[in-house]
Design a protein around this motif. Structure first.
Motif, mmCIF file in Angstrom:
data_model
loop_
_atom_site.group_PDB
_atom_site.id
_atom_site.type_symbol
_atom_site.label_atom_id
_atom_site.label_comp_id
_atom_site.label_asym_id
_atom_site.label_seq_id
_atom_site.Cartn_x
_atom_site.Cartn_y
_atom_site.Cartn_z
ATOM 1 N N ARG A 284 0.835 -1.211 0.000
ATOM 2 C CA ARG A 284 0.000 0.000 0.000
ATOM 3 C C ARG A 284 0.860 1.248 0.000
ATOM 4 O O ARG A 284 0.562 2.221 -0.708
ATOM 5 C CB ARG A 284 -0.943 -0.003 1.213
ATOM 6 N N HIS A 285 1.933 1.233 0.784
ATOM 7 C CA HIS A 285 2.821 2.394 0.855
ATOM 8 C C HIS A 285 3.468 2.668 -0.498
ATOM 9 O O HIS A 285 3.519 3.816 -0.961
ATOM 10 C CB HIS A 285 3.900 2.163 1.912
ATOM 11 N N ILE A 286 3.929 1.628 -1.152
ATOM 12 C CA ILE A 286 4.569 1.783 -2.460
ATOM 13 C C ILE A 286 3.568 2.290 -3.490
ATOM 14 O O ILE A 286 3.845 3.231 -4.251
ATOM 15 C CB ILE A 286 5.186 0.448 -2.916
ATOM 16 N N LEU A 287 2.390 1.679 -3.521
ATOM 17 C CA LEU A 287 1.386 2.059 -4.514
ATOM 18 C C LEU A 287 0.916 3.500 -4.343
ATOM 19 O O LEU A 287 0.540 4.151 -5.313
ATOM 20 C CB LEU A 287 0.188 1.106 -4.445
ATOM 21 N N SER A 288 0.970 4.001 -3.103
ATOM 22 C CA SER A 288 0.529 5.380 -2.862
ATOM 23 C C SER A 288 1.422 6.393 -3.551
ATOM 24 O O SER A 288 1.019 7.537 -3.784
ATOM 25 C CB SER A 288 0.500 5.667 -1.353
ATOM 26 N N GLY A 289 2.651 5.975 -3.903
ATOM 27 C CA GLY A 289 3.576 6.883 -4.573
ATOM 28 C C GLY A 289 3.682 6.680 -6.063
ATOM 29 O O GLY A 289 4.527 7.288 -6.722
ATOM 30 N N ILE A 290 2.814 5.819 -6.621
ATOM 31 C CA ILE A 290 2.841 5.534 -8.057
ATOM 32 C C ILE A 290 1.552 6.037 -8.688
ATOM 33 O O ILE A 290 0.460 5.594 -8.332
ATOM 34 C CB ILE A 290 2.983 4.011 -8.316
ATOM 35 N N ALA A 291 1.676 6.974 -9.616
ATOM 36 C CA ALA A 291 0.490 7.582 -10.225
ATOM 37 C C ALA A 291 -0.402 6.545 -10.901
ATOM 38 O O ALA A 291 -1.640 6.662 -10.882
ATOM 39 C CB ALA A 291 0.917 8.645 -11.239
ATOM 40 N N ALA A 292 0.189 5.521 -11.492
ATOM 41 C CA ALA A 292 -0.588 4.500 -12.193
ATOM 42 C C ALA A 292 -1.381 3.621 -11.238
ATOM 43 O O ALA A 292 -2.309 2.917 -11.655
ATOM 44 C CB ALA A 292 0.327 3.631 -13.054
ATOM 45 N N GLY A 293 -1.008 3.637 -9.973
ATOM 46 C CA GLY A 293 -1.750 2.874 -8.984
ATOM 47 C C GLY A 293 -1.526 1.375 -9.030
ATOM 48 O O GLY A 293 -2.291 0.599 -8.460
ATOM 49 N N ARG A 294 -0.464 0.941 -9.665
ATOM 50 C CA ARG A 294 -0.151 -0.492 -9.731
ATOM 51 C C ARG A 294 1.351 -0.677 -9.882
ATOM 52 O O ARG A 294 2.070 0.265 -10.251
ATOM 53 C CB ARG A 294 -0.852 -1.156 -10.919
ATOM 54 N N LEU A 295 1.802 -1.880 -9.597
ATOM 55 C CA LEU A 295 3.182 -2.223 -9.890
ATOM 56 C C LEU A 295 3.310 -2.503 -11.379
ATOM 57 O O LEU A 295 2.347 -2.879 -12.042
ATOM 58 C CB LEU A 295 3.610 -3.464 -9.100
ATOM 59 N N GLY A 296 4.506 -2.317 -11.904
ATOM 60 C CA GLY A 296 4.726 -2.612 -13.308
ATOM 61 C C GLY A 296 4.864 -4.097 -13.549
ATOM 62 O O GLY A 296 5.039 -4.888 -12.614
ATOM 63 N N LYS A 297 4.786 -4.481 -14.800
ATOM 64 C CA LYS A 297 4.992 -5.862 -15.205
ATOM 65 C C LYS A 297 6.276 -5.947 -16.029
ATOM 66 O O LYS A 297 6.660 -4.970 -16.682
ATOM 67 C CB LYS A 297 3.809 -6.353 -16.039
ATOM 68 N N PRO A 298 6.925 -7.100 -16.039
ATOM 69 C CA PRO A 298 8.124 -7.231 -16.874
ATOM 70 C C PRO A 298 7.851 -6.866 -18.331
ATOM 71 O O PRO A 298 8.733 -6.338 -19.016
ATOM 72 C CB PRO A 298 8.476 -8.714 -16.723
#
Length: 246
Positions: A200-214
């Protein structure tokens, strides 16, 4: 792309695996590099063949200059050329700076940074003759911003940027481009171990709202290797979903 040859270091797993398979699906012939896990590398090879492409497996510890050179030579010997080099191999051991041992510092720097120099130096000799080449270095947003607990990793990934700029300046006139890709948080074995609060902490700092994929990283690498990117040189492309600061 049937005549194009791509070599991806550290391509038995993770982002490197996805990049290698993406090249194969585009019709590239692929040199798959691994260090320890041959079984995983053989699985990648099977998928390369299933995509209708040719590939070879080459075991090499690219942190060692001699083995890096032999890796490049093996690819050229098999296919007669090398068009694309993706320097992806890397390791990390998160640790506060005061606790990083000398041996650990050297291992991270050699695997993440020196390997790129060794492989690029060997590859440029062949690309130079063809007046065509694409060198793509996998850095990290940490190499741009730094990060607590990753002094050695951040130093290596930042060093990759300076190396990229230098290669671009030295060999751009010979049809060789050098660019870097700086991923943010990408779905991997490391991010799979995050607990719910950390995620949750990481996602809060990403505008896309998700982790990236390879696949997000591989798509940018494919573009940089393409003819359409012939005038893109000495650049760093962040693939981070919009992590601040911009």
């Amino acid at each position: 792309m049937q005549e194009r040859v791509a070599l991806v270091t550290g391509s038995s797993r993770g982002i490197g695996r996805t990049i290698a398979l993406s090249f194969a699906r585009r019709g590239y012939q692929v040199v798959i590099n691994y260090h320890r896990n041959r079984e995983q590398a053989e699985e990648v090879m099977a998928e390369v063949n299933a995509a209708g492409s040719r590939g070879i497996l080459v075991r090499a510890d690219v942190s060692q200059a001699g083995e890096a050179r032999e890796l490049i030579e093996a690819g050229v010997k098999e296919f007669g050329r090398l068009d694309v080099l993706v320097n992806n191999a890397g390791i990390n051991h998160d640790q506060l700076m005061l606790r990083i041992q000398d041996e650990e510092w050297e291992r991270v720097i050699n695997t993440n940074l020196s390997s790129t120099f060794y492989c690029s130096r060997a590859a440029v000799k062949h690309m130079f003759k063809k007046r065509f080449g694409r060198i793509i270095n996998i850095s990290s947003v940490v190499g741009i911003s730094g990060n607590a607990g990753q002094a050695h990793y951040a130093a290596a990934k930042s060093g990759l940027l300076g190396l990229t700029y230098s290669i671009a300046r030295e060999y751009g006139s010979r049809g060789i481009t050098a660019n870097a890709v700086a991923p943010g948080y990408i779905e991997s074995d490391m991010t799979a171990s995050l607990n719910a609060e950390q995620r949750r902490h990481i996602l809060s700092g990403i505008a896309a709202g998700r982790l990236g994929k390879p696949e997000d990283v591989a798509a940018v690498v494919l573009f940089l290797a393409s003819a359409e990117a012939s005038y893109v040189n000495g650049q760093v492309i962040r693939v981070d979903g919009g992590m601040g600061p911009f």
